[in-house]
Design an enzyme around this catalytic site. Structure first.
Site, PDB file in Angstrom:
ATOM      1  N   TYR A 298      39.007   2.881  58.400  1.00  0.00           N
ATOM      2  CA  TYR A 298      39.618   3.432  57.194  1.00  0.00           C
ATOM      3  C   TYR A 298      38.922   2.947  55.921  1.00  0.00           C
ATOM      4  O   TYR A 298      39.164   3.487  54.836  1.00  0.00           O
ATOM      5  CB  TYR A 298      41.104   3.061  57.111  1.00  0.00           C
ATOM      6  CG  TYR A 298      41.966   3.562  58.243  1.00  0.00           C
ATOM      7  CD1 TYR A 298      41.520   4.529  59.138  1.00  0.00           C
ATOM      8  CD2 TYR A 298      43.248   3.053  58.419  1.00  0.00           C
ATOM      9  CE1 TYR A 298      42.319   4.977  60.174  1.00  0.00           C
ATOM     10  CE2 TYR A 298      44.053   3.500  59.453  1.00  0.00           C
ATOM     11  CZ  TYR A 298      43.587   4.453  60.333  1.00  0.00           C
ATOM     12  OH  TYR A 298      44.383   4.888  61.361  1.00  0.00           O
TER      13      TYR A 298
ATOM     14  N   HIS B 296      40.891   1.266  68.494  1.00  0.00           N
ATOM     15  CA  HIS B 296      41.198   2.467  67.708  1.00  0.00           C
ATOM     16  C   HIS B 296      41.024   3.744  68.535  1.00  0.00           C
ATOM     17  O   HIS B 296      41.907   4.597  68.578  1.00  0.00           O
ATOM     18  CB  HIS B 296      40.290   2.508  66.480  1.00  0.00           C
ATOM     19  CG  HIS B 296      40.807   3.369  65.387  1.00  0.00           C
ATOM     20  ND1 HIS B 296      40.461   3.209  64.071  1.00  0.00           N
ATOM     21  CD2 HIS B 296      41.657   4.421  65.398  1.00  0.00           C
ATOM     22  CE1 HIS B 296      41.066   4.114  63.324  1.00  0.00           C
ATOM     23  NE2 HIS B 296      41.796   4.862  64.111  1.00  0.00           N
TER      24      HIS B 296
END
Length: 273
Positions: free
Chosen positions: A47, A105
């Site tokens: 992110y 992730h």
């Protein structure tokens, strides 16, 4: 805020997602969320906002022990040695002594699953993360992780919303006492415009988005992490905690399509495996 106990940690059932909030602009958004009462913050190395999240936590004045902070390792670091390197970079960006949850992730086709999980378990044993988890694993990967490697998975994070059914995976993780964390719980904004959810919302004096969140939290063992950049939307999401659905509402939502997957990167696993 209701929590779910799992693998020695208590995860707030309504968290705050930070996907697509890169850079310093994320800091005031997270500060706002913390000021309103969110205590579960979901971040990730990919992110590109860990530094901003850490700065927001530092500026908030909220005690570290009252927060549940998640971050994640990207799929290009899923091998022995690389996981620890990625973790060190994340913890440095966050400027925290530990995280509450460290997650894979996305899986990768060439990952060394046992070695990667072993390294994550070592980080947990060292107290650098209080718990570990995985995101975007299919059933085959979950069985290997839980039944063969026997990794202490605190939660599985996958796409889940009123238009994508996850009944098969929910049945499995519930049988293993593993909570499911729903990302994209508003179907990337689509829930707000759904007529069925809007109609249910009118009955409750709520928005369609609030109904979508309430539907997830109405289910046993489900956590939701909606993203909201505006303070008004953050408040609205928190209000979903007060909504109590009835059987009529549940039946109407059950009748919605359940095969609409919106997160489809080219490296995603075979969801049917």
């Amino acid at each position: 805020m209701e929590t779910i106990e799992t693998q020695g940690v208590a995860i707030p059932r309504l968290g705050f997602g930070t996907f697509r909030m890169p850079g310093g602009g994320c800091q005031p958004v997270v500060e706002s969320a913390l000021a309103l009462g969110f205590r579960h913050i979901d971040s990730a190395a990919m992110y590109e906002n860990e530094e901003a999240v850490g700065a927001a936590i530092s500026a908030s004045g909220v005690k570290r022990g009252d927060l549940f902070v998640t971050t994640k390792v990207w799929h290009d670091h899923l091998r022995r040695g690389a996981v620890r390197k990625a973790f060190d970079a994340s913890i440095s960006q966050l400027k925290l002594d530990y995280v509450d949850l460290y997650m894979v992730h996305w899986p990768s086709a060439d990952m060394d699953l046992p070695a990667m999980l072993e390294e994550m378990m070592t980080l947990k044993a060292e107290g650098r993360t209080r718990a570990i988890g995985v995101c975007n694993f299919n059933m085959k990967m979950m069985r290997l992780t839980v039944e063969e490697v026997r990794a202490p998975i605190a939660t599985l994070q996958i796409e889940y919303h009123p238009f994508l059914g996850q009944s098969r995976m929910l049945e499995y993780v519930r049988g293993k006492n593993i909570p499911l964390t729903a990302y994209a719980p508003l179907a990337q904004g689509r829930a707000a415009h759904n007529e069925t959810l809007q109609t249910i919302g009118k009955r409750h004096g709520a928005t369609a988005a609030q109904i979508a969140i309430a539907w997830l939290l109405d289910q046993k063992g489900v956590i939701a992490i909606p993203k909201a950049q505006k303070e008004s939307s953050q408040r609205s999401n928190l209000h979903a905690l007060k909504i109590k659905l009835d059987d009529q509402d549940r039946s109407a939502i059950a009748a919605l399509p359940k095969d609409l997957r919106y997160v489809k990167p080219p490296f995603a696993p075979d969801w049917d495996a």
